[in-house]
Motif scaffolding. Structure first.
Motif, PDB file in Angstrom:
ATOM      1  N   ILE A  70       0.822  -1.217   0.000  1.00  0.00           N
ATOM      2  CA  ILE A  70       0.000   0.000   0.000  1.00  0.00           C
ATOM      3  C   ILE A  70       0.856   1.267   0.000  1.00  0.00           C
ATOM      4  O   ILE A  70       0.612   2.188  -0.797  1.00  0.00           O
ATOM      5  CB  ILE A  70      -0.971  -0.010   1.198  1.00  0.00           C
ATOM      6  CG1 ILE A  70      -1.970  -1.168   1.057  1.00  0.00           C
ATOM      7  CG2 ILE A  70      -1.712   1.321   1.297  1.00  0.00           C
ATOM      8  CD1 ILE A  70      -2.861  -1.064  -0.156  1.00  0.00           C
ATOM      9  N   PRO A  71       1.884   1.378   0.867  1.00  0.00           N
ATOM     10  CA  PRO A  71       2.727   2.583   0.785  1.00  0.00           C
ATOM     11  C   PRO A  71       3.397   2.744  -0.578  1.00  0.00           C
ATOM     12  O   PRO A  71       3.538   3.874  -1.072  1.00  0.00           O
ATOM     13  CB  PRO A  71       3.770   2.357   1.884  1.00  0.00           C
ATOM     14  CG  PRO A  71       3.094   1.468   2.858  1.00  0.00           C
ATOM     15  CD  PRO A  71       2.239   0.555   2.033  1.00  0.00           C
ATOM     16  N   MET A  72       3.800   1.638  -1.214  1.00  0.00           N
ATOM     17  CA  MET A  72       4.400   1.739  -2.540  1.00  0.00           C
ATOM     18  C   MET A  72       3.388   2.292  -3.545  1.00  0.00           C
ATOM     19  O   MET A  72       3.719   3.123  -4.399  1.00  0.00           O
ATOM     20  CB  MET A  72       4.899   0.372  -2.986  1.00  0.00           C
ATOM     21  CG  MET A  72       5.429   0.332  -4.420  1.00  0.00           C
ATOM     22  SD  MET A  72       6.793   1.484  -4.707  1.00  0.00           S
ATOM     23  CE  MET A  72       8.068   0.677  -3.751  1.00  0.00           C
ATOM     24  N   ALA A  73       2.146   1.829  -3.456  1.00  0.00           N
ATOM     25  CA  ALA A  73       1.114   2.332  -4.358  1.00  0.00           C
ATOM     26  C   ALA A  73       0.875   3.822  -4.126  1.00  0.00           C
ATOM     27  O   ALA A  73       0.712   4.598  -5.081  1.00  0.00           O
ATOM     28  CB  ALA A  73      -0.184   1.545  -4.162  1.00  0.00           C
ATOM     29  N   LEU A  74       0.866   4.244  -2.865  1.00  0.00           N
ATOM     30  CA  LEU A  74       0.624   5.654  -2.563  1.00  0.00           C
ATOM     31  C   LEU A  74       1.750   6.548  -3.083  1.00  0.00           C
ATOM     32  O   LEU A  74       1.509   7.671  -3.525  1.00  0.00           O
ATOM     33  CB  LEU A  74       0.463   5.842  -1.047  1.00  0.00           C
ATOM     34  CG  LEU A  74      -0.782   5.197  -0.425  1.00  0.00           C
ATOM     35  CD1 LEU A  74      -0.781   5.363   1.086  1.00  0.00           C
ATOM     36  CD2 LEU A  74      -2.053   5.796  -1.024  1.00  0.00           C
ATOM     37  N   THR A  75       2.978   6.054  -3.053  1.00  0.00           N
ATOM     38  CA  THR A  75       4.086   6.870  -3.571  1.00  0.00           C
ATOM     39  C   THR A  75       3.992   7.076  -5.070  1.00  0.00           C
ATOM     40  O   THR A  75       4.536   8.045  -5.612  1.00  0.00           O
ATOM     41  CB  THR A  75       5.439   6.207  -3.253  1.00  0.00           C
ATOM     42  OG1 THR A  75       5.491   4.920  -3.873  1.00  0.00           O
ATOM     43  CG2 THR A  75       5.639   6.067  -1.763  1.00  0.00           C
ATOM     44  N   THR A  76       3.301   6.166  -5.766  1.00  0.00           N
ATOM     45  CA  THR A  76       3.156   6.302  -7.222  1.00  0.00           C
ATOM     46  C   THR A  76       1.883   7.042  -7.603  1.00  0.00           C
ATOM     47  O   THR A  76       1.553   7.141  -8.786  1.00  0.00           O
ATOM     48  CB  THR A  76       3.147   4.911  -7.884  1.00  0.00           C
ATOM     49  OG1 THR A  76       2.016   4.168  -7.417  1.00  0.00           O
ATOM     50  CG2 THR A  76       4.415   4.154  -7.551  1.00  0.00           C
ATOM     51  N   GLY A  77       1.139   7.527  -6.599  1.00  0.00           N
ATOM     52  CA  GLY A  77      -0.081   8.269  -6.886  1.00  0.00           C
ATOM     53  C   GLY A  77      -1.311   7.399  -7.021  1.00  0.00           C
ATOM     54  O   GLY A  77      -2.364   7.876  -7.456  1.00  0.00           O
ATOM     55  N   GLU A  78      -1.211   6.128  -6.659  1.00  0.00           N
ATOM     56  CA  GLU A  78      -2.349   5.210  -6.756  1.00  0.00           C
ATOM     57  C   GLU A  78      -2.770   4.794  -5.345  1.00  0.00           C
ATOM     58  O   GLU A  78      -2.060   4.984  -4.367  1.00  0.00           O
ATOM     59  CB  GLU A  78      -1.979   3.980  -7.579  1.00  0.00           C
ATOM     60  CG  GLU A  78      -1.496   4.287  -8.985  1.00  0.00           C
ATOM     61  CD  GLU A  78      -2.613   4.778  -9.888  1.00  0.00           C
ATOM     62  OE1 GLU A  78      -3.779   4.497  -9.564  1.00  0.00           O
ATOM     63  OE2 GLU A  78      -2.323   5.428 -10.902  1.00  0.00           O
ATOM     64  N   ILE A  79      -3.960   4.224  -5.268  1.00  0.00           N
ATOM     65  CA  ILE A  79      -4.459   3.683  -4.002  1.00  0.00           C
ATOM     66  C   ILE A  79      -4.430   2.163  -4.027  1.00  0.00           C
ATOM     67  O   ILE A  79      -4.052   1.507  -3.056  1.00  0.00           O
ATOM     68  CB  ILE A  79      -5.893   4.186  -3.715  1.00  0.00           C
ATOM     69  CG1 ILE A  79      -5.900   5.706  -3.589  1.00  0.00           C
ATOM     70  CG2 ILE A  79      -6.436   3.541  -2.445  1.00  0.00           C
ATOM     71  CD1 ILE A  79      -7.279   6.285  -3.369  1.00  0.00           C
ATOM     72  N   ILE A  80      -4.814   1.610  -5.167  1.00  0.00           N
ATOM     73  CA  ILE A  80      -4.857   0.165  -5.326  1.00  0.00           C
ATOM     74  C   ILE A  80      -3.568  -0.300  -6.002  1.00  0.00           C
ATOM     75  O   ILE A  80      -3.190   0.234  -7.049  1.00  0.00           O
ATOM     76  CB  ILE A  80      -6.073  -0.262  -6.166  1.00  0.00           C
ATOM     77  CG1 ILE A  80      -7.363   0.207  -5.480  1.00  0.00           C
ATOM     78  CG2 ILE A  80      -6.086  -1.774  -6.373  1.00  0.00           C
ATOM     79  CD1 ILE A  80      -8.608  -0.093  -6.268  1.00  0.00           C
TER      80      ILE A  80
END
Length: 851
Positions: free
Chosen positions: A797-807
């Motif tokens: 989840i943190p990796m997804a958030l760093t790329t601007g995504e949630i899922i």
């Protein structure tokens, strides 16, 4: 006889009667030791970088350009350049003038591909296979037929290439030289002094100078010492008298011949370090769980020893000696397994493109010693702590615990679990605020800290799950589940040893794979998102010649065309601080009236000024360096050249995976091939442009035309290499955890022979007992899966958030495959163990020792 000898004799004799438990510990330690030795071999390979030369094997010394960029903020670290660092031609004369040099032979290399019916004879990217005939002596090439290429238009082929193409001296061949199709006469065929895998085409001196992508320079210089001169001493003299060069001898010469060898050092070190660290943690958890289970199953025996007069120290020493005897034998066998695993992992890495094929695997006594010492240390630590509780317990208390093991963990384990949980949350929170291109290195360890926390609290977690969801399990699984739920609650300590590897395997698999697929998607999207094109023209024959670029521009419907050049480098003054992870460099043509191939918005300045020595910087990079439009900076490009450039524009590039943009002509001049391998085209009707270019490209060797999806595909290959490293790590870690789960589960089931015998005497049949065991295994498997999924989310989840995504991004089949794999580990192992445990009749089983 001393008490130490008595304890040792008792420890060794007890191993005979605990074959299953000893075998489980042996297998866990054996595989862990093998993996550690393999990791040590990978690390040693990265440090040594042994690559035997082939085409340069006849020259005792090879002199090249600078070895790499010496980081301004580090005392000694040098990062290899992405491109070949060339030498000015006048350096050849300086090298020849050094006392002791018999002959200095310059070598110029350029892209050359043999054509068959207008297409490259071999698929795949071209290599720098074209050379001047004077450099044939560096590989000991001797003519087997024909003559040397003395005039332009002549070429000598190596014997293997000539044989496969069916040509001989006097034949005419078509070659793509620097991307341009030309016809040559084969003047001769030459055989090297030893096997050379890459093809070689030798041209006349005049042609070699004409085809040199970097006029006025040479790629390498092969040095032959004078008679009686030691190559090592001569290498020292050349380094002293002609500074800023790299002088190589022995197997080090291979790094000059094969461009990917030096660049593979850092990825290989990271692979060895990350995998080694993961194996250490996994091995510590697995070995600790296995040994703790075997000690727990012996609690009654150890209590009887205490009751008959054995001191806590003697009991503790006996358990440690037993375990270390098994561990020492497993470590010795692990040395042989480590050699096999090391070679397999390295060869697999080569086949996947993670390391170059020319690099040799190195694994000597240091690697074996490091793996064995680490293994014995982990085994000793696990045995020492596992035996501690049993040795300290009072005899009567120990007998009671042997009957009904308590699920409460001690304060030390609870505190350790709390620290690991806090570390997992902290790592996840830190990842969110980091750039996506560096976030995985910080968030990845969250999987391991979370798994350690579960291992420490395993018994209490299982007890809570059974207390909370026991009624639901009974309703779903029927009456056979009643005893299964009771058993799982009562044997929570034993089942916790099975829970640990299941949790670890699922967490590592899901965390590694989905964090990598999420980062990879963002990386490819960020790269392709910086560009826009209606058509992408790609070459596998070395690149595009000026004539081909002109024809692309003149194609009907084309309004803008730009060669695309990629490389990597640094901003040296003011230093960008990127160190071993240089910035991505992108070369395009200047903006014209027809538009630009850059899709990123220009926030300040203009791309019309992107000519000569200029650069367009991402806003984030400019802010970090405190520079603005008009500022003059110095860049260190991929071939080591220091180039002063002027900032002409600032780009609203993504914060992660951003690229510095330079003029294509400037960047291409500092790449190994000197050419662009892609051309981006814009116009009105995309399909019409693709069709028109496809018709024209029929006459160009190795050229294909596609739509804008080719931008992502071109970058996919490099991204795939990074992904494959994580996949390989995940597969190996999961395999080890799976074997450990099977081991531990087998020991736990086989130790219950008396229990199964009593149940059968009470009226239960074998089928009912197997169904009970399946329910128990299902409870543990589901609990481990849920815990693994939750732990993996702290990375994904943190990796997804760093790329601007949630899922997170990634294929759903990986998730389903992990679930299936866990049950394929638990249930077959349970079935086989149950069958072995119930081979005897019920009365004989009840008479057997055990819990």
């Amino acid at each position: 006889m001393s008490s130490r000898r008595v304890v040792l004799a008792l420890a060794l004799s007890s191993l005979r009667y605990r074959a299953a438990a000893s075998l489980a510990s042996f297998v866990a330690i054996l595989i862990g030791c093998g993996l550690l030795i393999a990791c040590a071999g990978l690390f040693e390979t990265a440090i040594v970088l042994k690559a035997e030369p082939q085409r340069l094997s006849a020259a005792p010394l090879v002199v090249g350009g600078s070895a790499g960029f010496k980081l301004p903020d580090e005392e000694s670290e040098v990062v290899p350049y992405a491109e070949r660092a060339v030498l000015p031609e006048d350096q050849v004369a300086k090298i020849s003038a050094v006392q002791g040099v018999g002959q200095a032979v310059p070598d110029v290399s350029f892209a050359t591909v043999l054509l068959h019916e207008g297409a490259p004879a071999e698929s795949g990217a071209s290599v720098l296979s074209g050379h001047g005939w004077d450099s044939a002596s560096l590989g000991g090439y001797k003519l087997t037929e024909g003559t040397a290429p003395n005039t332009p238009g002549q070429v000598v082929l190596d014997a293997a290439t000539a044989s496969s193409a069916g040509v001989h001296a006097g034949s005419a061949v078509d070659l793509a030289v620097n991307g341009q199709r030309q016809s040559f006469q084969v003047s001769g065929v030459a055989e090297p002094s030893q096997t050379v895998k890459a093809p070689a085409f030798f041209f006349s001196v005049a042609d070699a100078q004409r085809f040199n992508p970097h006029p006025g320079t040479v790629g390498l210089v092969g040095v032959f010492p004078a008679n009686g001169v030691d190559p090592g001493d001569l290498a020292t003299k050349i380094s002293e008298q002609v500074p800023s060069l790299t002088v190589l001898t022995g197997d080090d010469r291979g790094s000059a011949e094969f461009l990917g060898v030096s660049g593979s050092q850092l990825p290989l070190i990271l692979l060895a370090a990350v995998f080694g660290g993961m194996v250490l943690v996994v091995m510590a958890l697995v070995v600790s769980a296995t040994i703790s289970l075997t000690v727990r199953q012996r609690q009654q025996e150890l209590a009887l020893l205490r009751a008959t007069g054995a001191t806590p120290k003697q009991v503790h020493r006996m358990v440690v000696m037993e375990t270390m005897a098994v561990g020492a034998l497993a470590a010795v066998c692990g040395a042989f397994l480590g050699s096999l695993l090391g070679n397999w992992i390295f060869s697999t890495s080569g086949s996947l493109g993670i390391v170059p094929d020319e690099l040799s695997f190195t694994q000597d006594i240091i690697a074996f010693a490091a793996g064995i010492v680490a293994t014995l240390a982990i085994t000793f630590g696990a045995a020492w702590f596992a035996a501690l509780a049993a040795a300290r317990a009072r005899p009567i208390q120990a007998l009671a615990e042997a009957a009904i093991p308590g699920v409460k963990v001690n304060a030390m384990r609870r505190m350790g679990a709390l620290i690991c949980g806090a570390a997992t949350v902290l790592l996840a929170a830190t990842t969110i605020f980091m750039p996506a291109d560096t976030a995985s290195a910080i968030g990845g360890p969250a999987v391991l800290t979370g798994a350690i926390g579960v291992a420490l609290l395993g018994p209490e977690i299982l007890a809570w799950v059974v207390d909370r969801f026991g009624p639901f399990v009974r309703r779903v699984a029927g009456r056979d589940a009643t005893l299964a739920v009771i058993n799982t609650r009562a044997r929570a300590v034993a089942f916790a040893a099975v829970l640990t590897p299941i949790t670890l395997a699922s967490a590592v698999a899901l965390g590694n794979v989905y964090s990598e697929t999420t980062a990879q998607k963002a990386q490819i999207a960020a790269y392709a998102g910086q560009l826009q094109a209606d058509a992408v023209v790609s070459s596998t024959a070395g690149g595009f010649s000026p004539d081909e670029l002109a024809q692309i521009r003149s194609t009907p419907g084309v309004s803008t065309s730009s060669p695309l050049v990629t490389s990597s480098g640094w901003v040296e003054e003011p230093y960008d601080g990127n160190g071993s992870d240089p910035l991505r460099l992108m070369g395009v043509a200047a903006q014209d009236q027809g538009g630009t191939v850059l899709a990123t918005e220009v926030t300040e300045g203009s791309l019309t000024e992107l000519r000569g020595n200029s650069v367009a910087l991402p806003v984030s990079v400019a802010e970090n360096l405190e520079v603005k439009v008009g500022s003059k900076i110095k860049m260190r490009l991929g071939d080591g050249a220091q180039v002063p450039v002027t900032v002409v524009a600032l780009l609203d590039s993504p914060s992660s995976y951003a690229s510095m943009v330079l003029p294509a002509e400037l960047l291409a001049a500092h790449t190994t091939s000197g050419l662009s391998s892609q051309v981006l085209v814009r116009g009105g009707d995309a399909s019409a442009i693709v069709s028109a270019l496809s018709d024209r490209a029929k006459d160009w060797p190795g050229v294909t035309v596609g739509d804008d999806s080719a931008l992502a595909e071109s970058f996919q290959a490099s991204a795939d290499v990074e992904a494959l490293i994580n996949y390989l790590l995940a597969v190996l870690a999961i395999a080890y955890a799976a074997i450990a789960a099977v081991n531990t589960l087998a020991v736990a089931v086989l130790a219950r022979r008396r229990e199964f015998g009593a149940q059968r005497l009470a009226g239960a049949d074998r089928g009912q007992i197997r169904r009970m065991l399946f329910v128990e295994g299902g409870i543990v498997a589901v609990t481990g899966l849920v815990l693994g999924i939750v732990i993996s989310l702290f990375t994904v989840i943190p990796m997804a958030l760093t790329t601007g995504e949630i899922i997170p991004s990634g294929p759903i089949w990986v998730f389903l495959a992990v679930i299936l794999a866990i049950f394929l580990i638990v249930w077959p192992a349970t079935a086989l163990s149950a069958r072995l445990a119930m081979r005897r009749n019920a009365i004989e089983a009840v008479k057997m020792p055990g819990q």
